[in-house]
Design an enzyme around this catalytic site. Structure first.
Site, mmCIF file in Angstrom:
data_model
loop_
_atom_site.group_PDB
_atom_site.id
_atom_site.type_symbol
_atom_site.label_atom_id
_atom_site.label_comp_id
_atom_site.label_asym_id
_atom_site.label_seq_id
_atom_site.Cartn_x
_atom_site.Cartn_y
_atom_site.Cartn_z
ATOM 1 N N ARG A 179 0.826 -1.232 0.000
ATOM 2 C CA ARG A 179 0.000 0.000 0.000
ATOM 3 C C ARG A 179 0.853 1.271 0.000
ATOM 4 O O ARG A 179 0.476 2.290 0.590
ATOM 5 C CB ARG A 179 -0.957 0.022 1.203
ATOM 6 C CG ARG A 179 -1.956 -1.088 1.214
ATOM 7 C CD ARG A 179 -2.922 -1.023 0.021
ATOM 8 N NE ARG A 179 -3.731 -2.237 -0.007
ATOM 9 C CZ ARG A 179 -3.419 -3.319 -0.738
ATOM 10 N NH1 ARG A 179 -2.332 -3.336 -1.514
ATOM 11 N NH2 ARG A 179 -4.179 -4.386 -0.709
ATOM 12 N N SER A 228 -10.451 0.247 3.760
ATOM 13 C CA SER A 228 -9.654 -0.167 4.919
ATOM 14 C C SER A 228 -9.017 1.061 5.560
ATOM 15 O O SER A 228 -8.342 1.839 4.885
ATOM 16 C CB SER A 228 -8.551 -1.136 4.497
ATOM 17 O OG SER A 228 -9.136 -2.350 4.101
ATOM 18 N N GLU A 304 -4.076 3.851 6.783
ATOM 19 C CA GLU A 304 -3.964 3.619 5.326
ATOM 20 C C GLU A 304 -4.751 4.728 4.605
ATOM 21 O O GLU A 304 -4.331 5.230 3.565
ATOM 22 C CB GLU A 304 -4.536 2.246 4.965
ATOM 23 C CG GLU A 304 -4.451 1.926 3.485
ATOM 24 C CD GLU A 304 -4.877 0.494 3.181
ATOM 25 O OE1 GLU A 304 -4.536 -0.426 3.958
ATOM 26 O OE2 GLU A 304 -5.571 0.305 2.166
HETATM 27 C C1 LIG Z 1 -15.683 0.473 -0.335
HETATM 28 C C2 LIG Z 1 -14.195 0.591 -0.572
HETATM 29 C C3 LIG Z 1 -13.449 -0.532 -0.843
HETATM 30 C C4 LIG Z 1 -12.072 -0.431 -1.067
HETATM 31 N N1 LIG Z 1 -11.374 -1.570 -1.350
HETATM 32 C C5 LIG Z 1 -10.045 -1.476 -1.612
HETATM 33 C C6 LIG Z 1 -9.293 -2.647 -1.966
HETATM 34 O O1 LIG Z 1 -9.812 -3.757 -2.030
HETATM 35 N N2 LIG Z 1 -7.964 -2.492 -2.222
HETATM 36 C C7 LIG Z 1 -7.358 -1.275 -2.162
HETATM 37 O O2 LIG Z 1 -6.146 -1.202 -2.424
HETATM 38 N N3 LIG Z 1 -8.034 -0.158 -1.834
HETATM 39 C C8 LIG Z 1 -9.362 -0.229 -1.564
HETATM 40 N N4 LIG Z 1 -10.047 0.900 -1.227
HETATM 41 C C9 LIG Z 1 -9.330 2.178 -1.083
HETATM 42 C C10 LIG Z 1 -9.233 3.014 -2.360
HETATM 43 O O3 LIG Z 1 -10.253 2.686 -3.285
HETATM 44 C C11 LIG Z 1 -7.869 2.854 -3.015
HETATM 45 O O4 LIG Z 1 -6.827 3.284 -2.162
HETATM 46 C C12 LIG Z 1 -7.763 3.647 -4.337
HETATM 47 O O5 LIG Z 1 -6.573 3.277 -4.985
HETATM 48 C C13 LIG Z 1 -7.789 5.148 -4.130
HETATM 49 O O6 LIG Z 1 -8.004 5.775 -5.385
HETATM 50 P P1 LIG Z 1 -8.689 7.204 -5.476
HETATM 51 O O7 LIG Z 1 -8.730 7.604 -6.884
HETATM 52 O O8 LIG Z 1 -9.991 7.201 -4.760
HETATM 53 O O9 LIG Z 1 -7.641 8.089 -4.681
HETATM 54 P P2 LIG Z 1 -7.904 9.185 -3.542
HETATM 55 O O10 LIG Z 1 -8.604 8.548 -2.395
HETATM 56 O O11 LIG Z 1 -8.554 10.385 -4.152
HETATM 57 O O12 LIG Z 1 -6.422 9.534 -3.129
HETATM 58 C C14 LIG Z 1 -5.646 8.573 -2.445
HETATM 59 C C15 LIG Z 1 -4.183 9.022 -2.476
HETATM 60 O O13 LIG Z 1 -3.716 8.939 -3.803
HETATM 61 C C16 LIG Z 1 -3.192 10.192 -4.226
HETATM 62 N N5 LIG Z 1 -3.491 10.338 -5.656
HETATM 63 C C17 LIG Z 1 -4.698 10.238 -6.273
HETATM 64 N N6 LIG Z 1 -4.544 10.430 -7.589
HETATM 65 C C18 LIG Z 1 -3.226 10.663 -7.808
HETATM 66 C C19 LIG Z 1 -2.441 10.941 -8.972
HETATM 67 N N7 LIG Z 1 -2.974 11.050 -10.189
HETATM 68 N N8 LIG Z 1 -1.104 11.119 -8.814
HETATM 69 C C20 LIG Z 1 -0.512 11.041 -7.568
HETATM 70 N N9 LIG Z 1 -1.213 10.777 -6.450
HETATM 71 C C21 LIG Z 1 -2.553 10.591 -6.569
HETATM 72 C C22 LIG Z 1 -3.884 11.236 -3.365
HETATM 73 O O14 LIG Z 1 -3.117 12.421 -3.232
HETATM 74 C C23 LIG Z 1 -4.006 10.489 -2.048
HETATM 75 O O15 LIG Z 1 -2.810 10.582 -1.317
HETATM 76 C C24 LIG Z 1 -11.436 0.824 -1.000
HETATM 77 C C25 LIG Z 1 -12.190 1.977 -0.740
HETATM 78 C C26 LIG Z 1 -13.557 1.870 -0.525
HETATM 79 C C27 LIG Z 1 -14.353 3.122 -0.256
#
Ligand SMILES: Cc1cc2nc3c(=O)[nH]c(=O)nc-3n(C[C@H](O)[C@H](O)[C@H](O)COP(=O)(O)OP(=O)(O)OC[C@H]3O[C@@H](n4cnc5c(N)ncnc54)[C@H](O)[C@@H]3O)c2cc1C
Length: 320
Positions: A179, A228, A304
């Site tokens: 992660r 998580s 996380e």
């Molecule tokens: C119901 C649910 C289930 C989930 N299940 C999982 C799972 O099974 N596995 C898992 O790994 N995660 C899971 N997650 C967490 C989440 O979906 C992941 O961490 C996902 O990768 C985050 O993507 P995001 O676009 O929403 O990023 P954001 O939440 O908007 O940002 C997360 C981080 O990424 C950075 N970021 C975003 N875009 C960029 C970019 N273009 N360049 C540089 N940095 C960037 C942001 O600055 C921030 O630090 C879950 C979340 C939810 C709500």
């Protein structure tokens, strides 16, 4: 005679001209999965990578920048986010398939990348259908699910550094661990190439269906949550690993409430906005879980979920 007070300039007036869109005092709660948090001073939606690069090269160095995806791993604090929040929209969502490789913009949803892979008969990317974020968020978090993570599939990724210079990073350059990605926090991913292997569409779809069913069974996916909350702690000296949810369960965390925030009954490493939670409620509930786990097991749970922005004075509630 007293000098007339000049009206304070809004940050937006100091930003360089762009082809994309600026929005001043932009509410963020509605775009986050938790549905909490204060506004950004400015949200910038770049038109495309070139527009973003030019913005980065020209923007005043004292302005804090934060990039977000679809905020599925974010807790935005109630006082909002100072500076500019960058959201990658339409100019960053293209997904194409070529041979065994899927090329996706950083603003594309992981689930859409999985669908393009399926339609092109590329197996191995099904796990992306289980992560509700964008490709950019998945790169930053080394997102993973059901036995696979980005580390297993990324060939290379394109990123812009803080001055707008473009870099092409191979797998080693991304420095993925659990992660986590070692690329500087102020670099912005704009695209990635992901490698799968040839597969049969029907079999790929079956695997995606299995993942959807497993998620439905084990996660509160239809709620206001951030996924998580804590990373699973690394194995102790005895070589035994702990699951964050087990530790939380053992300290009476399941169902615990603070104000409008609640620990999920279904998966106790998920925090929920049970209705009218503030970000402060959610953060305080998380901190209470960390405190209890540390006290009982001596284990430090690391967040996380990424917490951004500033608190609002006076927010909070009692743990029930
Ligand atoms: C119901 C649910 C289930 C989930 N299940 C999982 C799972 O099974 N596995 C898992 O790994 N995660 C899971 N997650 C967490 C989440 O979906 C992941 O961490 C996902 O990768 C985050 O993507 P995001 O676009 O929403 O990023 P954001 O939440 O908007 O940002 C997360 C981080 O990424 C950075 N970021 C975003 N875009 C960029 C970019 N273009 N360049 C540089 N940095 C960037 C942001 O600055 C921030 O630090 C879950 C979340 C939810 C709500």
């Amino acid at each position: 005679m007293m000098a007339a007070l000049k009206p304070a300039r809004h940050l937006i007036d100091r930003l360089p001209p762009v082809r994309g869109r600026y929005t001043a005092d932009a509410p963020l709660a509605g775009v986050t999965w938790f549905r909490v948090g204060g506004p950004a001073d400015v949200v910038f939606r770049p038109a495309d990578a070139e527009d973003l690069a030019q913005f980065l090269a020209a923007q005043p160095a004292d302005v804090p920048l934060t990039v977000i995806g679809v905020a599925s791993n974010l807790l935005v604090r109630d006082g909002g986010v100072p500076g500019v929040v960058i959201r990658l929209g339409r100019g960053f969502v293209d997904i194409t398939a070529d041979g065994e490789v899927v090329r996706a913009g950083a603003g594309a949803l992981d689930g859409n990348a999985a669908l393009v892979a399926r339609d092109a008969g590329i197996a191995g990317l099904e796990f992306l259908s289980g992560i509700p974020g964008t490709i950019g968020g998945a790169l930053r978090m080394n997102g993973g699910a059901y036995g696979k993570e980005m580390k297993d599939v990324v060939v290379h990724a394109d990123a812009l550094d803080a001055r707008g210079n473009r870099h092409n990073l191979d797998l080693a350059g991304l420095g993925f661990t659990y992660r986590h990605c070692a690329v500087a926090e102020d670099w912005i991913f704009i695209a990635a190439s992901l490698r799968g292997h040839p597969g049969e569409r029907a079999a790929i779809q079956r695997r995606m269906d299995e993942i959807a069913a497993a998620r439905e069974e084990s996660q509160p996916i239809r709620t206001r949550t951030g996924g998580s909350t804590f990373a699973n702690p690394p194995p102790g000296p005895d070589g035994k690993g702990h699951k964050a949810w087990e530790l939380i369960d053992k300290v009476g965390g399941r169902g615990l409430r603070r104000g409008g925030a609640m620990v999920s009954e279904k998966h106790c490493n998920f925090l929920l906005n049970a209705g009218d939670a503030s970000a402060a409620d959610i953060e305080a509930l998380g901190e209470e879980l960390r405190r209890r786990v540390k006290e009982k097991f001596g284990v430090t749970l690391e967040w996380e979920i990424r917490r951004i922005g500033v608190p609002r004075a006076g927010a909070g509630g009692d743990v029930a």
